[in-house]
Design an enzyme around this catalytic site. Structure first.
Site, PDB file in Angstrom:
ATOM      1  N   MET A  96      31.529  61.368 -34.231  1.00  0.00           N
ATOM      2  CA  MET A  96      30.833  60.331 -35.011  1.00  0.00           C
ATOM      3  C   MET A  96      30.369  60.887 -36.356  1.00  0.00           C
ATOM      4  SD  MET A  96      30.589  57.328 -33.540  1.00  0.00           S
ATOM      5  CE  MET A  96      29.157  56.467 -34.149  1.00  0.00           C
ATOM      6  N   GLY A  97      29.788  62.084 -36.321  1.00  0.00           N
ATOM      7  CA  GLY A  97      29.286  62.705 -37.543  1.00  0.00           C
ATOM      8  C   GLY A  97      30.418  62.987 -38.519  1.00  0.00           C
ATOM      9  N   ASN A 136      26.251  72.273 -39.193  1.00  0.00           N
ATOM     10  CA  ASN A 136      26.386  72.120 -37.746  1.00  0.00           C
ATOM     11  C   ASN A 136      25.851  73.381 -37.090  1.00  0.00           C
ATOM     12  OD1 ASN A 136      27.577  70.299 -35.673  1.00  0.00           O
ATOM     13  ND2 ASN A 136      28.621  72.195 -35.107  1.00  0.00           N
ATOM     14  N   ARG A 137      25.189  73.199 -35.951  1.00  0.00           N
ATOM     15  CA  ARG A 137      24.617  74.365 -35.275  1.00  0.00           C
ATOM     16  C   ARG A 137      25.699  75.419 -35.010  1.00  0.00           C
ATOM     17  NH1 ARG A 137      19.808  74.937 -33.566  1.00  0.00           N
ATOM     18  NH2 ARG A 137      19.364  72.758 -33.958  1.00  0.00           N
ATOM     19  N   SER A 147      26.615  51.515 -35.158  1.00  0.00           N
ATOM     20  CA  SER A 147      27.476  51.005 -34.092  1.00  0.00           C
ATOM     21  C   SER A 147      28.923  50.881 -34.536  1.00  0.00           C
ATOM     22  CB  SER A 147      26.993  49.625 -33.633  1.00  0.00           C
ATOM     23  OG  SER A 147      27.872  49.141 -32.639  1.00  0.00           O
ATOM     24  N   LYS A 163      19.137  47.960 -32.628  1.00  0.00           N
ATOM     25  CA  LYS A 163      20.334  48.617 -32.084  1.00  0.00           C
ATOM     26  C   LYS A 163      20.277  48.639 -30.557  1.00  0.00           C
ATOM     27  CE  LYS A 163      24.166  51.092 -31.927  1.00  0.00           C
ATOM     28  NZ  LYS A 163      24.345  51.617 -30.612  1.00  0.00           N
ATOM     29  N   HIS A 172      21.247  45.305 -29.405  1.00  0.00           N
ATOM     30  CA  HIS A 172      22.707  45.228 -29.570  1.00  0.00           C
ATOM     31  C   HIS A 172      23.392  45.836 -28.342  1.00  0.00           C
ATOM     32  CE1 HIS A 172      26.464  47.371 -30.422  1.00  0.00           C
ATOM     33  NE2 HIS A 172      26.774  46.397 -31.262  1.00  0.00           N
ATOM     34  N   ASN A 173      22.896  46.990 -27.902  1.00  0.00           N
ATOM     35  CA  ASN A 173      23.513  47.655 -26.760  1.00  0.00           C
ATOM     36  C   ASN A 173      23.283  46.884 -25.464  1.00  0.00           C
ATOM     37  OD1 ASN A 173      24.124  49.569 -28.676  1.00  0.00           O
ATOM     38  ND2 ASN A 173      23.711  51.281 -27.326  1.00  0.00           N
ATOM     39  N   GLU A 196      25.737  44.387 -25.564  1.00  0.00           N
ATOM     40  CA  GLU A 196      27.034  45.042 -25.297  1.00  0.00           C
ATOM     41  C   GLU A 196      27.245  45.172 -23.779  1.00  0.00           C
ATOM     42  OE1 GLU A 196      27.759  48.760 -27.588  1.00  0.00           O
ATOM     43  OE2 GLU A 196      28.096  49.698 -25.646  1.00  0.00           O
ATOM     44  N   TYR A 197      26.197  45.556 -23.066  1.00  0.00           N
ATOM     45  CA  TYR A 197      26.282  45.705 -21.604  1.00  0.00           C
ATOM     46  C   TYR A 197      26.645  44.368 -20.952  1.00  0.00           C
ATOM     47  CZ  TYR A 197      24.220  50.424 -20.887  1.00  0.00           C
ATOM     48  OH  TYR A 197      23.977  51.775 -20.845  1.00  0.00           O
ATOM     49  N   HIS A 220      -6.486  34.627  -7.445  1.00  0.00           N
ATOM     50  CA  HIS A 220      -5.972  34.963  -8.779  1.00  0.00           C
ATOM     51  C   HIS A 220      -6.126  33.814  -9.772  1.00  0.00           C
ATOM     52  CE1 HIS A 220      -4.591  38.818  -7.503  1.00  0.00           C
ATOM     53  NE2 HIS A 220      -3.840  38.311  -6.550  1.00  0.00           N
TER      54      HIS A 220
HETATM   55  C1  6PG Z   1      27.942  51.430 -30.277  1.00  0.00           C
HETATM   56  C2  6PG Z   1      27.687  51.784 -28.827  1.00  0.00           C
HETATM   57  C3  6PG Z   1      27.260  53.195 -28.622  1.00  0.00           C
HETATM   58  C4  6PG Z   1      26.868  53.506 -27.187  1.00  0.00           C
HETATM   59  C5  6PG Z   1      28.017  53.532 -26.256  1.00  0.00           C
HETATM   60  C6  6PG Z   1      27.712  54.124 -24.892  1.00  0.00           C
HETATM   61  O1  6PG Z   1      27.283  50.511 -30.729  1.00  0.00           O
HETATM   62  O2  6PG Z   1      28.791  52.046 -30.917  1.00  0.00           O
HETATM   63  O3  6PG Z   1      26.676  50.954 -28.350  1.00  0.00           O
HETATM   64  O4  6PG Z   1      26.154  53.431 -29.456  1.00  0.00           O
HETATM   65  O5  6PG Z   1      26.254  54.732 -27.156  1.00  0.00           O
HETATM   66  O6  6PG Z   1      28.580  52.283 -26.135  1.00  0.00           O
HETATM   67  O7  6PG Z   1      26.844  53.363 -24.141  1.00  0.00           O
HETATM   68  P1  6PG Z   1      26.784  53.544 -22.548  1.00  0.00           P
HETATM   69  O8  6PG Z   1      27.267  54.927 -22.215  1.00  0.00           O
HETATM   70  O9  6PG Z   1      25.342  53.372 -22.178  1.00  0.00           O
HETATM   71  O10 6PG Z   1      27.691  52.514 -21.975  1.00  0.00           O
END
Ligand code: 6PG
Length: 518
Positions: free
Chosen positions: A29-30, A48-49, A148, A220, A223-224, A227-228, A491
């Protein structure tokens, strides 16, 4: 060895001898974010480390333009910091949690007041609020920014969700706006460059300043969560087409391809079609999906969304259901054992009218998706009160139209809904979505009841429908619930014939405890 460029050479966009921006953390990603910034004319210092990994990356950069002249590696953190133009913008993409604090602690003695640290990982928003406050007291700007779109998004245009101060956004904005995905203003369709790496001309950019401190990371996280649930709904649709209609993965792939041309058109639907038609690389006679163990992993952002929904009292049950579905899948060994002892109805494969049932599943998927997004947006609406943010939901839907994992045609409709009515209480009440649910709910209900009848587990479809029916119910059985609470625990309860906020109690008779009088 990391090669240092001549310090006198003009670099990037600032016309000075220093680089425009720095990035720490050269995992994929980086690296891709660095290349994306270089494509857009920014000169980037990298650190980078593990220096060997950085040297490898620098070698790769030097082999091509434009990264050859724009990416500069530094083996020492001090030299890295000093190579960046002030106010320094230092992005880090490291694992959420302790590693973020460690990077900050290492940088602190080396940076100056006014510099900007940008955490591009999936950090928890409460950590971001804490870090922003601590660093602001030291005169340092801290930005928690959602990034994302996975590896490809980072390389060619992610959706970027920054929080932090307005001052920080002034400096970071030009970079974030340049590298983010671009979409067509009217249709929301993602725009592509003439070729990979060639900047996109025009279009609306998929980033915006979302609010102070943790706002970006919170958005974000939601968003996730979405995504789930998006993925869980897709998986349930697949399970129904496979179980109930007896379709093979490549046939289902065609269905998803077709759905991708309509209202459901989205990145996740598109890649589902690809995954389903893929053959197993080890055993080419099998479909890939049949060789993958059905035990889902998770890194935690979906769980945080569900936990926060519980904390602030917002019914995001479909999102929670998506997390539980992953947990249930992970109990593989228990499920295998239980499958041998717990009985259910035998799935009867439907052989006729396949098209009709496929359309019904499509409707169920679409309606459930509307509910799931309604929950996500309602969660953000409540959270902003808790954390003193002023989130712009039209803007959030806008920056999700391209670059991110949940990008979808559908998001243009959400953008339109919140642009028309900024105070929209629930997405399901928007005329477009209301009509969509009204037109498709019969099929949705049939699919949910068929799943129950045939013993197919479809928790997200069912939970979304329960949410819809609950939300539209003038009266819920919570009146009985309040009565029970008042009975056993005093209650108290509110009355239908009195103003909200007044509480009453009945001195309940208890036949088994005669000392209590009526
Ligand atoms: C994104 C994703 C990303 C996320 C992975 C893994 O927006 O690019 O949301 O940030 O880390 O999808 O998520 P899980 O391992 O929890 O499924």
């Amino acid at each position: 060895m990391a090669k240092k460029k001549a310090a006198t050479k003009k670099r990037g966009t600032n016309g000075a001898t220093k680089n425009d921006v720095g990035l720490i953390g050269l995992a994929v990603m980086g690296q891709n974010l660095v290349l994306n910034m270089a494509d857009h004319g920014f000169s980037v210092s990298v650190y980078n480390r593990t220096t060997a990994k950085m040297n490898e990356f620098i070698e790769k950069c030097e082999a091509e333009e434009p990264s050859a002249n724009r990416v500069h590696g530094y083996a020492k953190l001090k030299a890295f910091v000093q190579s960046i133009a002030k106010p320094r913008k230092i992005i880090f993409l490291v694992k959420a949690g302790r590693p973020v604090d460690m990077v900050i602690d290492e940088l602190l003695p080396l940076i100056d007041k006014g510099d900007i640290l940008i955490d591009g990982g999936n950090s928890e928003w409460l950590d971001t609020i804490r870090r922003e406050k601590d660093l602001a007291a030291k005169g340092i700007n801290f930005v928690g920014s959602g990034v994302s779109g996975g590896e490809l998004g980072a390389r060619f245009g992610p959706s970027l969700m920054p929080g932090g101060s307005k001052e920080a956004w002034k400096s970071l904005g030009p970079i974030w706006r340049a590298i983010a995905a671009k979409v067509d203003k009217k249709t929301g369709a993602e725009l592509q460059g003439a070729e990979p790496g060639k900047p996109v001309k025009g279009g609306e950019t998929c980033t915006a300043h979302l609010g102070p401190d943790g706002a970006g990371h919170y958005v974000k996280m939601v968003h996730n969560g979405i995504e789930y649930i998006d993925m869980q709904l897709i998986c349930e649709a697949y399970a129904i087409l496979r179980g109930l209609l007896g379709m093979k993965p490549d046939e289902i792939s065609k269905v998803f391809e077709d759905w991708n041309t309509g209202e459901l058109s989205s990145y996740l639907i598109e890649i589902t079609a690809d995954v389903l038609q893929q053959k197993d690389p080890v055993n080419k006679r099998k479909f890939f999906v049949d060789s993958v163990l059905d035990a889902a992993g998770q890194k935690g952002t979906g769980k945080w969304t569900a936990m926060n929904a519980l904390d602030i009292g917002i019914p995001a049950n479909a999102i929670g259901e998506a997390v539980y579905a992953r947990c249930l899948s992970a109990l593989k060994e228990q499920r295998v054992a239980a499958s041998k002892v717990l009985k259910g109805p035998k799935v009867k494969v439907i052989k006729s009218n396949r098209k009709k049932y496929i359309d019904m599943v499509c409707d169920a998927l679409y309606c459930s998706k509307i509910c799931a997004y309604a929950q996500g947006f309602q969660l953000m609406a409540e959270a902003q009160k808790e954390y003193n943010w002023k989130l712009n939901f039209g803007e959030i839907a806008k920056i999700w139209r391209g670059g991110c994992i949940i990008r979808a045609r559908f998001l243009q409709k959400i953008t339109d809904a919140y642009t028309k009515d900024k105070k929209l209480q629930n997405l399901m009440l928007d005329p477009y979505f209301k009509k969509a649910i009204h037109g498709s709910q019969d099929n949705w209900r049939k699919i949910v009841s068929m799943c129950a009848e045939h013993g197919i587990s479809a928790p997200a479809f069912g939970s979304a429908l329960a949410y819809y029916d609950g939300y539209r119910s003038e009266v819920l059985p919570a009146n009985l619930l309040q009565g029970l609470r008042d009975y056993f625990g005093a209650h108290t309860y509110e009355r239908v014939d009195k103003k909200r906020g007044q509480f009453f109690h009945v001195d309940w008779p208890d036949p088994k405890r005669p000392q209590y009088k009526v």
